[in-house]
Design an enzyme around this catalytic site. Structure first.
Site, PDB file in Angstrom:
ATOM      1  N   VAL A  11      22.582 -91.218  65.454  1.00  0.00           N
ATOM      2  CA  VAL A  11      23.705 -90.286  65.585  1.00  0.00           C
ATOM      3  C   VAL A  11      24.385 -90.469  66.949  1.00  0.00           C
ATOM      4  O   VAL A  11      25.237 -89.690  67.334  1.00  0.00           O
ATOM      5  CB  VAL A  11      23.226 -88.812  65.421  1.00  0.00           C
ATOM      6  CG1 VAL A  11      22.627 -88.588  64.041  1.00  0.00           C
ATOM      7  CG2 VAL A  11      22.216 -88.410  66.507  1.00  0.00           C
ATOM      8  N   HIS A  15      22.845 -90.183  58.984  1.00  0.00           N
ATOM      9  CA  HIS A  15      22.337 -88.909  59.509  1.00  0.00           C
ATOM     10  C   HIS A  15      23.360 -88.155  60.350  1.00  0.00           C
ATOM     11  O   HIS A  15      22.992 -87.264  61.105  1.00  0.00           O
ATOM     12  CB  HIS A  15      21.049 -89.166  60.316  1.00  0.00           C
ATOM     13  CG  HIS A  15      19.920 -89.660  59.471  1.00  0.00           C
ATOM     14  ND1 HIS A  15      18.763 -90.195  59.981  1.00  0.00           N
ATOM     15  CD2 HIS A  15      19.776 -89.705  58.125  1.00  0.00           C
ATOM     16  CE1 HIS A  15      17.960 -90.556  58.981  1.00  0.00           C
ATOM     17  NE2 HIS A  15      18.555 -90.271  57.849  1.00  0.00           N
ATOM     18  N   CYS A  59      31.345 -76.238  61.583  1.00  0.00           N
ATOM     19  CA  CYS A  59      31.069 -74.801  61.548  1.00  0.00           C
ATOM     20  C   CYS A  59      29.874 -74.539  60.637  1.00  0.00           C
ATOM     21  O   CYS A  59      29.716 -75.170  59.601  1.00  0.00           O
ATOM     22  CB  CYS A  59      32.290 -74.042  61.048  1.00  0.00           C
ATOM     23  SG  CYS A  59      32.009 -72.258  61.023  1.00  0.00           S
ATOM     24  N   GLY A 104      14.952-102.004  64.105  1.00  0.00           N
ATOM     25  CA  GLY A 104      14.531-100.885  64.965  1.00  0.00           C
ATOM     26  C   GLY A 104      14.337 -99.565  64.267  1.00  0.00           C
ATOM     27  O   GLY A 104      14.711 -98.524  64.802  1.00  0.00           O
ATOM     28  N   SER A 161      11.305 -97.174  62.150  1.00  0.00           N
ATOM     29  CA  SER A 161       9.894 -97.069  61.781  1.00  0.00           C
ATOM     30  C   SER A 161       9.727 -97.090  60.263  1.00  0.00           C
ATOM     31  O   SER A 161       8.598 -97.150  59.776  1.00  0.00           O
ATOM     32  CB  SER A 161       9.291 -95.792  62.378  1.00  0.00           C
ATOM     33  OG  SER A 161      10.041 -94.670  61.985  1.00  0.00           O
ATOM     34  N   ASN A 194      11.670-105.707  64.690  1.00  0.00           N
ATOM     35  CA  ASN A 194      10.992-104.558  65.292  1.00  0.00           C
ATOM     36  C   ASN A 194       9.993-105.065  66.329  1.00  0.00           C
ATOM     37  O   ASN A 194       9.552-106.211  66.253  1.00  0.00           O
ATOM     38  CB  ASN A 194      10.263-103.751  64.195  1.00  0.00           C
ATOM     39  CG  ASN A 194      10.041-102.300  64.592  1.00  0.00           C
ATOM     40  OD1 ASN A 194       9.449-102.012  65.638  1.00  0.00           O
ATOM     41  ND2 ASN A 194      10.521-101.378  63.780  1.00  0.00           N
ATOM     42  N   GLU A 202       7.103-103.818  66.572  1.00  0.00           N
ATOM     43  CA  GLU A 202       5.758-103.734  65.981  1.00  0.00           C
ATOM     44  C   GLU A 202       5.862-103.686  64.451  1.00  0.00           C
ATOM     45  O   GLU A 202       6.930-103.381  63.911  1.00  0.00           O
ATOM     46  CB  GLU A 202       5.022-102.497  66.500  1.00  0.00           C
ATOM     47  CG  GLU A 202       5.791-101.219  66.355  1.00  0.00           C
ATOM     48  CD  GLU A 202       5.128-100.065  67.120  1.00  0.00           C
ATOM     49  OE1 GLU A 202       4.926 -99.003  66.498  1.00  0.00           O
ATOM     50  OE2 GLU A 202       4.813-100.243  68.315  1.00  0.00           O
TER      51      GLU A 202
HETATM   52  N1  APR Z   1      13.636-103.532  69.333  1.00  0.00           N
HETATM   53  C1  APR Z   1      13.246-103.368  68.044  1.00  0.00           C
HETATM   54  N2  APR Z   1      12.553-102.290  67.609  1.00  0.00           N
HETATM   55  C2  APR Z   1      12.254-101.344  68.508  1.00  0.00           C
HETATM   56  C3  APR Z   1      12.614-101.455  69.877  1.00  0.00           C
HETATM   57  C4  APR Z   1      13.353-102.599  70.284  1.00  0.00           C
HETATM   58  N3  APR Z   1      13.750-102.788  71.553  1.00  0.00           N
HETATM   59  N4  APR Z   1      12.162-100.343  70.524  1.00  0.00           N
HETATM   60  C5  APR Z   1      11.540 -99.590  69.597  1.00  0.00           C
HETATM   61  N5  APR Z   1      11.590-100.189  68.378  1.00  0.00           N
HETATM   62  C6  APR Z   1      11.094 -99.682  67.083  1.00  0.00           C
HETATM   63  C7  APR Z   1       9.790 -98.928  67.116  1.00  0.00           C
HETATM   64  O1  APR Z   1       8.695 -99.831  67.002  1.00  0.00           O
HETATM   65  C8  APR Z   1       9.914 -98.038  65.883  1.00  0.00           C
HETATM   66  O2  APR Z   1       9.453 -98.704  64.724  1.00  0.00           O
HETATM   67  O3  APR Z   1      12.052 -98.755  66.630  1.00  0.00           O
HETATM   68  C9  APR Z   1      11.435 -97.833  65.750  1.00  0.00           C
HETATM   69  C10 APR Z   1      11.911 -96.437  66.078  1.00  0.00           C
HETATM   70  O4  APR Z   1      11.371 -95.564  65.143  1.00  0.00           O
HETATM   71  P1  APR Z   1      11.689 -93.999  65.121  1.00  0.00           P
HETATM   72  O5  APR Z   1      11.581 -93.438  66.505  1.00  0.00           O
HETATM   73  O6  APR Z   1      10.853 -93.383  64.057  1.00  0.00           O
HETATM   74  O7  APR Z   1      13.249 -93.941  64.736  1.00  0.00           O
HETATM   75  P2  APR Z   1      13.943 -94.073  63.312  1.00  0.00           P
HETATM   76  O8  APR Z   1      13.230 -95.017  62.420  1.00  0.00           O
HETATM   77  O9  APR Z   1      15.376 -94.337  63.590  1.00  0.00           O
HETATM   78  O10 APR Z   1      13.796 -92.610  62.749  1.00  0.00           O
HETATM   79  C11 APR Z   1      14.436 -92.288  61.540  1.00  0.00           C
HETATM   80  O11 APR Z   1      13.924 -89.977  61.757  1.00  0.00           O
HETATM   81  O12 APR Z   1      13.722 -88.288  63.312  1.00  0.00           O
HETATM   82  C12 APR Z   1      14.488 -88.788  62.282  1.00  0.00           C
HETATM   83  O13 APR Z   1      16.776 -88.488  61.827  1.00  0.00           O
HETATM   84  C13 APR Z   1      15.896 -89.089  62.737  1.00  0.00           C
HETATM   85  O14 APR Z   1      17.293 -90.981  62.283  1.00  0.00           O
HETATM   86  C14 APR Z   1      15.982 -90.587  62.636  1.00  0.00           C
HETATM   87  C15 APR Z   1      14.974 -90.896  61.554  1.00  0.00           C
END
Ligand code: APR
Length: 239
Positions: free
Chosen positions: A92, A108, A116, A177, A179, A203, A205
């Site tokens: 976002v 999202h 509103c 990027g 999870s 990613n 990991e």
């Molecule tokens: N390059 C690639 N991957 C990365 C990097 C990087 N530099 N840094 C972190 N990551 C990976 C992490 O390993 C993880 O798998 O990015 C991922 C981030 O995961 P989350 O924090 O869970 O974010 P996201 O998947 O976008 O979450 C989805 O959940 O909380 C809600 O609405 C929110 O849009 C969000 C949704």
């Protein structure tokens, strides 16, 4: 050679190198000991709109100081060069737009838009810090809220159906990027796989998706994605 239909799905990891904390990391996932899952909900807003707004005002101030990184810029270049390209983001933060991407589906919502909580009023608003908190609707004086999808809320049906369609038609899907834990976004790569498209995951990991994809490219996406794009351009004579 015909250019493939390319789709990218991004999550918080694409903005990590820009300094935006990811949601599930130990250091970035907390604000004043609250987890985002406790604040980003309709019931939290009904109970304590000022607290929820303080959290979003803090996030907006943090993001306002962040700039797009090479991963965002690479995706903007794909948008500019490829006739069939769709970018789907769970973020976002607005950094894809700032990087120059035009065809973006924000699954999202967008933290720079307010809506509103009662009527249909919406506005784009980049003021940081935002005052007063909570802000009031100029039409009906109910509280304005961030135009983002909270836990327990439905995604926009039209945005979701366009994203689903794009993934089902994709020759190549790049999952960057995320999870891959939050649905329905986590389901999207499976539409590509079902239609025999290739899925590349970027990613730092492994994720629950890693075992299903064509290739999992481990490493920071601000490095691995530009390298992948360079190879793609060479393969299709775009360089
Ligand atoms: N390059 C690639 N991957 C990365 C990097 C990087 N530099 N840094 C972190 N990551 C990976 C992490 O390993 C993880 O798998 O990015 C991922 C981030 O995961 P989350 O924090 O869970 O974010 P996201 O998947 O976008 O979450 C989805 O959940 O909380 C809600 O609405 C929110 O849009 C969000 C949704």
């Amino acid at each position: 050679m015909t250019l493939p239909r390319l789709v990218a799905l991004t999550g918080a990891g694409v903005s990590a190198a820009s300094g935006v904390p990811t949601f599930r990391s130990a250091e970035g996932g907390l604000w004043r000991r609250h987890r985002p899952e406790e604040l980003a909900t309709p019931s939290a807003f009904a109970r304590d709109p000022a607290l929820v707004w303080e959290f979003y005002d803090w996030r907006r101030q943090l993001i306002a100081g962040c700039r797009p990184n090479p991963a965002h810029l690479t995706l903007a270049e794909m948008d500019a060069l490829l006739p069939h390209f769709t970018l789907i983001t769970q973020n976002v933060d607005g950094l894809h737009h700032q990087a120059g991407s035009r065809r973006v589906l924000c699954l999202h919502g967008d933290i720079w838009w307010l809506k509103c909580s009662r009527c249909h009023y919406r506005e784009e608003n980049h003021t940081v810090p935002l005052r007063p908190l909570p802000p009031l609707c100029p039409c009906c004086e109910a509280y304005l809220r961030p135009d983002v999808v909270w836990f327990g809320e439905a995604l926009s049906p039209s945005v979701l159906s366009r994203a689903t369609e794009a993934c089902a038609e994709a020759d190549i899907l790049l999952v960057i990027g995320t999870s891959a834990l939050v649905y329905p976004a986590a389901q999207l790569p499976f539409y590509t796989l079902q239609h025999r498209g290739r899925v590349y995951e970027f990613n730092t990991e492994p994720t629950p998706l890693s075992g299903h994809v064509t290739e999992s490219i481990l490493g920071p996406c601000e490095e691995t994605l530009p390298a992948w794009w360079c190879d793609f351009q060479n393969e299709y004579g775009l360089a």
